[in-house]
Design a protein around this motif. Structure first.
Motif, PDB file in Angstrom:
ATOM      1  N   GLN A 147      -5.319  -6.339   4.398  1.00 18.25           N
ATOM      2  CA  GLN A 147      -5.690  -6.785   3.048  1.00 18.25           C
ATOM      3  C   GLN A 147      -4.479  -7.176   2.206  1.00 18.25           C
ATOM      4  OE1 GLN A 147      -7.610  -3.092   2.102  1.00 18.25           O
ATOM      5  NE2 GLN A 147      -6.035  -2.479   0.640  1.00 18.25           N
TER       6      GLN A 147
ATOM      7  N   LYS B  73      -0.383   9.246   0.580  1.00 20.49           N
ATOM      8  CA  LYS B  73      -1.489   8.356   0.930  1.00 20.49           C
ATOM      9  C   LYS B  73      -2.754   9.126   1.321  1.00 20.49           C
ATOM     10  CE  LYS B  73      -1.487   4.767   0.697  1.00 20.49           C
ATOM     11  NZ  LYS B  73      -1.699   3.998  -0.562  1.00 20.49           N
TER      12      LYS B  73
ATOM     13  N   ASP C 180      -2.973  -0.558   5.427  1.00 21.49           N
ATOM     14  CA  ASP C 180      -3.644  -1.665   4.721  1.00 21.49           C
ATOM     15  C   ASP C 180      -3.006  -3.043   4.913  1.00 21.49           C
ATOM     16  OD1 ASP C 180      -5.650   0.000   3.925  1.00 21.49           O
ATOM     17  OD2 ASP C 180      -4.981   0.205   1.852  1.00 21.49           O
TER      18      ASP C 180
ATOM     19  N   HIS D 233      -8.313  -3.582  -2.136  1.00 24.60           N
ATOM     20  CA  HIS D 233      -9.110  -2.526  -1.504  1.00 24.60           C
ATOM     21  C   HIS D 233     -10.591  -2.888  -1.511  1.00 24.60           C
ATOM     22  CE1 HIS D 233      -5.326  -0.394  -2.206  1.00 24.60           C
ATOM     23  NE2 HIS D 233      -5.656   0.285  -1.128  1.00 24.60           N
TER      24      HIS D 233
ATOM     25  N   GLU E  32      -2.296  -5.893  -3.436  1.00 21.72           N
ATOM     26  CA  GLU E  32      -1.373  -5.387  -2.415  1.00 21.72           C
ATOM     27  C   GLU E  32      -0.589  -6.551  -1.795  1.00 21.72           C
ATOM     28  OE1 GLU E  32      -2.901  -0.990  -1.133  1.00 21.72           O
ATOM     29  OE2 GLU E  32      -3.396  -2.612   0.247  1.00 21.72           O
TER      30      GLU E  32
ATOM     31  N   CYS F 159       0.855  -1.185   0.000  1.00 23.64           N
ATOM     32  CA  CYS F 159       0.000   0.000   0.000  1.00 23.64           C
ATOM     33  C   CYS F 159       0.894   1.239   0.000  1.00 23.64           C
ATOM     34  CB  CYS F 159      -0.889  -0.029   1.244  1.00 23.64           C
ATOM     35  SG  CYS F 159      -2.022   1.350   1.312  1.00 23.64           S
TER      36      CYS F 159
ATOM     37  N   ARG G  68       3.439  -1.445  -7.486  1.00 23.71           N
ATOM     38  CA  ARG G  68       2.650  -0.339  -6.960  1.00 23.71           C
ATOM     39  C   ARG G  68       3.199   0.037  -5.584  1.00 23.71           C
ATOM     40  NH1 ARG G  68      -2.464   0.253  -4.547  1.00 23.71           N
ATOM     41  NH2 ARG G  68      -1.132   1.218  -2.983  1.00 23.71           N
TER      42      ARG G  68
HETATM   43 MN    MN Z   1      -3.905   0.532   0.168  1.00 23.60          MN
END
Ligand code: MN
Ligand code: PEP
Length: 358
Positions: free
Chosen positions: A320, A138, A317, A280, A306, A109, A133
């Protein structure tokens, strides 16, 4: 309005027709598709009579009005042909689009430090991703939560790019940071919360960089496509749409609701490539693999996943995020699935800029 020229119309005739449209104060955009040139007309076309336009040249096959409010984004604007968006990365050119292999974007993230981003980049590259990524800026719900390391994180992404050759996708939140972000990013991400930040859309579009446009938290499909239209209208044809789940009533067991029906719906409405972000969308790593597979089955062109080396200690995050081992397992599962759906990586998947196989 779009004007479809007959197959094999001489290029001089196309140039003459384009000039005629300019004389009418229209902005013509010519696109070649299926051996035909389609000229999209943007401007005040409401008062134009299609029959009169047809008479401009005997090489005009058909004149059609684009009924949708999103003109450039509509399927009609390309005569039904899907866009292929080529992104140049140090490892070669990667293409997003319906007639191309599935593109995998993976990474944390947030960019936390050099070691974690470079190690994650190496892992996701070795596992088959084409893009890394990682957030430098953020968009957090709380001003007290980690806001991203900003410019220094962009430098770390540049290092990870150099080490692995992966393309970089990172988010821009503020027009003031656009130049710095565009310098490092191969694809500039506009996040869900900024989907309707119209000044950001216009300016990001004007950078000429490919743009990843995430769907707003509660955006309708039309609002999303109109946001894409802002970028296209800024002269940038390279927009990738990313579904990342929409706001629904359950926040306990899923973070958002993954709207996979957008894949066939968008296919019927737009030529733009489609990415799905099950991370997400679900908010929990245990549900990511199932929805990643469902995304492939629904026909998505790309996945954003992620991945964090230590999700439990992630600055954002973590719940996840897949571990590198989870991600490896997922890639093993989805590789034959992508092949089954005709989206498997071919040896030519990543082409070097010269066209040779990398
Ligand atoms: Mn994220
Ligand atoms: C992200 O990709 O890190 C992100 C913040 O996503 P979204 O804008 O979809 O919430």
């Amino acid at each position: 309005m779009i004007v479809i020229m007959k197959t094999y119309t001489p290029s001089e005739e196309i140039a003459t027709v384009i000039q005629e449209f300019r004389n009418l104060n229209l902005t013509p955009e010519a696109i070649e598709s299926n051996h035909k040139v389609v000229i999209g007309l943007v401007g005040d076309t409401a008062s134009l009579n299609p029959d009169h336009i047809q008479q401009i040249s005997p090489f005009i096959e058909r004149v059609m009005r684009v009924k949708q409010p999103f003109k450039r984004a509509s399927s009609e604007f390309r005569n039904g042909e899907p866009s292929s968006i080529e992104v140049s990365t140090p490892n070669g050119i990667v293409t997003f689009g319906l007639n191309h292999p599935l593109v995998i974007v993976a990474g944390p993230c947030s960019v936390e430090n050099e070691e974690m981003i470079v190690e994650t980049a190496k892992v996701v590259k070795a596992t088959g991703a084409q893009f890394l990524r990682g957030g430098a800026y953020k968009p957090r719900s709380s001003p007290y939560a980690f806001q991203g390391h900003g410019e220094s994180a962009l430098n770390l992404l540049a290092t990870a790019r150099e080490v692995t050759g992966l393309g970089i996708i990172t988010e821009v939140m503020d027009t003031a940071d656009l130049e710095k972000v565009a310098e490092v990013a191969d694809v500039v991400q506009i996040g869900a919360r900024n989907m309707q930040n119209f000044s950001l859309l216009k300016k990001a579009g004007a950078t000429g960089k490919p743009i990843l446009l995430k769907r707003g938290l509660s955006a309708t499909i039309e609002e999303w496509l109109m946001a894409a239209e802002y970028i296209l209208a800024a002269g940038n044809p390279n927009v990738i749409l990313c579904e990342r789940g929409i706001r629904s009533f359950d926040r306990q067991y899923t973070r958002n609701t993954l709207d996979l029906s957008v894949v066939p719906v968008l296919r019927s409405l737009t030529h733009l490539p489609i990415m799905i972000d099950p991370s997400h969308a679900t908010g929990f790593s245990q549900f990511v693999p199932t929805m990643a597979k469902a995304s492939i089955a629904s026909g998505a062109d790309s996945l954003m996943i992620e991945v964090h080396p230590s999700p439990k200690t992630a600055l954002s995050d973590g719940p996840q995020s897949l571990t590198p081992a989870d991600f490896r397992e997922l890639m093993q599962e989805i590789t034959p699935l992508a092949q089954f759906f005709g989206r498997g990586a071919t040896p030519e998947f990543v082409k070097s800029p010269s066209g040779a196989i990398a």
